[in-house]
Scaffold this active site. Sequence first.
Site, short mmCIF file in Angstrom:
data_model
loop_
_atom_site.label_atom_id
_atom_site.label_comp_id
_atom_site.label_asym_id
_atom_site.label_seq_id
_atom_site.Cartn_x
_atom_site.Cartn_y
_atom_site.Cartn_z
N LYS A 22 -8.44 -0.46 -2.27
CA LYS A 22 -7.09 0.01 -2.65
C LYS A 22 -6.25 0.25 -1.40
O LYS A 22 -5.11 -0.19 -1.30
CB LYS A 22 -7.21 1.31 -3.45
CG LYS A 22 -5.90 2.06 -3.59
CD LYS A 22 -6.04 3.32 -4.41
CE LYS A 22 -6.37 4.57 -3.63
NZ LYS A 22 -5.26 5.11 -2.81
N ASN A 23 -6.83 0.96 -0.44
CA ASN A 23 -6.03 1.37 0.72
C ASN A 23 -5.72 0.22 1.66
O ASN A 23 -4.85 0.35 2.53
CB ASN A 23 -6.72 2.51 1.47
CG ASN A 23 -6.66 3.82 0.69
OD1 ASN A 23 -6.02 3.88 -0.37
ND2 ASN A 23 -7.31 4.85 1.20
N ARG A 92 2.25 7.79 -2.81
CA ARG A 92 2.78 7.92 -1.44
C ARG A 92 2.72 6.64 -0.65
O ARG A 92 3.56 6.40 0.23
CB ARG A 92 1.98 8.98 -0.69
CG ARG A 92 2.26 10.38 -1.10
CD ARG A 92 1.36 11.28 -0.30
NE ARG A 92 1.50 11.02 1.12
CZ ARG A 92 2.43 11.52 1.91
NH1 ARG A 92 3.31 12.34 1.40
NH2 ARG A 92 2.48 11.22 3.17
N CYS A 116 2.30 16.93 -3.15
CA CYS A 116 1.09 16.27 -3.61
C CYS A 116 0.08 17.37 -3.88
O CYS A 116 0.03 18.37 -3.17
CB CYS A 116 0.61 15.35 -2.51
SG CYS A 116 -0.82 14.40 -2.94
N ARG A 121 2.01 16.84 2.43
CA ARG A 121 1.75 15.55 3.07
C ARG A 121 3.06 15.03 3.65
O ARG A 121 3.74 14.20 3.05
CB ARG A 121 1.13 14.56 2.07
CG ARG A 121 -0.23 14.99 1.63
CD ARG A 121 -0.84 14.03 0.65
NE ARG A 121 -1.29 12.79 1.25
CZ ARG A 121 -1.84 11.80 0.54
NH1 ARG A 121 -1.97 11.89 -0.74
NH2 ARG A 121 -2.25 10.70 1.15
N ASP A 307 -11.61 11.25 1.75
CA ASP A 307 -11.64 10.66 0.41
C ASP A 307 -13.04 10.68 -0.21
O ASP A 307 -13.20 10.27 -1.37
CB ASP A 307 -11.11 9.22 0.45
CG ASP A 307 -9.60 9.17 0.60
OD1 ASP A 307 -8.95 10.22 0.49
OD2 ASP A 307 -9.07 8.06 0.83
N ILE A 329 -8.73 17.26 7.34
CA ILE A 329 -7.57 16.36 7.18
C ILE A 329 -6.55 17.01 6.24
O ILE A 329 -5.37 17.08 6.56
CB ILE A 329 -7.98 14.98 6.60
CG1 ILE A 329 -9.14 14.38 7.40
CG2 ILE A 329 -6.78 14.03 6.56
CD1 ILE A 329 -8.81 13.82 8.74
N ARG A 399 -5.84 5.50 -11.16
CA ARG A 399 -4.94 5.18 -10.04
C ARG A 399 -5.69 4.45 -8.94
O ARG A 399 -5.13 3.62 -8.24
CB ARG A 399 -4.38 6.47 -9.43
CG ARG A 399 -3.15 6.99 -10.10
CD ARG A 399 -2.53 8.06 -9.21
NE ARG A 399 -2.42 7.56 -7.85
CZ ARG A 399 -2.35 8.32 -6.76
NH1 ARG A 399 -2.37 9.61 -6.86
NH2 ARG A 399 -2.26 7.77 -5.56
#
Length: 421
Positions: A22-23, A92, A116, A121, A307, A329, A399
Amino acid sequence: MEKLIIRGGRALKGTVKVSGSKNSTLPILAAALLTDDLCVLEGVPNLRDVTTMIRILRNMGLKVVQEGGRVTVEPNGYKAWEAPYRLVSTMRASFCVLGPLLAKHGQAKVSLPGGCVIGPRPVDLHLKGLRALGAGLKVEGGYVLARARELKGSTIYLGGAFGSSVLATANVMMAACLARGRAVIENAACEPEVVDLAEVLIKMGARIQGHGTPVVTVEGVRRLNGFTHRVIPDRIEAGTLLVAAAVTGSELLVQGARPEQMGAVIDKLREAGIEVTLSDGAIRVRPKRTLRPVDVTTLPYPGFPTDMQAQLMALMCQTPGISVITEKIYPDRFMHVAELGRMGAQVKLEGACAIVQGVKRLSGAPVMASDLRASAALVLAGLAARGTSEVARIYHLDRGYDRVDVKLTQLGADIQRAKMD
Ligand code: UD1
């Protein structure tokens, strides 16, 4: 709205294939804005964030066709250089259309993403980097209005209070490709998804060096051509599946993963006592009878990914002993703690640290997903828990995961998707 009903306690068995990342997909789709040529992306996962990015491109007038895992983008004929709030607010990553729009078209109007659930963020690093390239930016009515007659390379330090930024690096790197002269991005994110994007840009004719290290150099070129590219496998989905095996005490073969991009996660699972064997493009997990608690701190790549924090916590909640999970993070990314607590988890929060007192087994309960990775953690917890869990608001899971409930069912999990009452 839908929910998942999970009857826990079933062992998983078999082979599962990882979908595309996805990223990687999201910024690579935005890179299509840098050219007038046809762009072809393969291995694209079927998930809602990808649909949102496609809608953003179509909204600008681009022709985007999605057929299975193949997406083609024909960037001819723009209607608007704008990414509206109604789309950006749901994802985002859409903010990374800003750099390409500015570099190719000299103007952009992109909604600020806003708050978020995993905490504040900001996008200050994106703006700092683009300003350093000579863009004129102002914030008005919730939008970033950007203009640049010509972008010009310069040296940009892109670190913030929590280290490097993945999407700010992507945004600035894409813009720098069409800038005049040389741009040097210091403290660039080293994530494999940034490397994947850089490789696409290089296929397009960009001159980039140092991607995958903290110093990325971009020599601007006058134009970029189209590309054909296959996205890398999703290392977070792969990690989630490994934890699914670990938490249910199952043996699984996860195919299509790139273990060399998953060092921190594999290392933690081994430290917890899980047998992990690697072969070319596949990871096999064989859990041991008793697991050990592990401490983990999330960090930029190659550190342990934020993540995967929630998923690892789901495992530690059912591993007797104490483990300490520190989030470096997103210090507020602990929405899953209260929900895991509803299933009997014993977790105490002290600032950005979660102290987990593992129990032998959680018990099923109705729980509510708050964000993407939190929902994955609740599903994992439900797979191992005694009794039935109902995970509500599953749209968060959709998502970012490509039919993960179907994949888990094929492996033997008892999961049903149902409409919420
Ligand atoms: C990306 C990933 C997301 C992952 C995150 C961290 C995508 C589509 N999303 O998000 O899944 O959780 O990396 O690995 O790739 N920050 C600032 N100012 C900025 C930008 C970021 O202070 O302008 C801070 C953030 O609040 C956070 C840290 O930097 O504390 C890292 O965030 P960043 O890498 O930017 O996350 P994203 O790229 O948005």
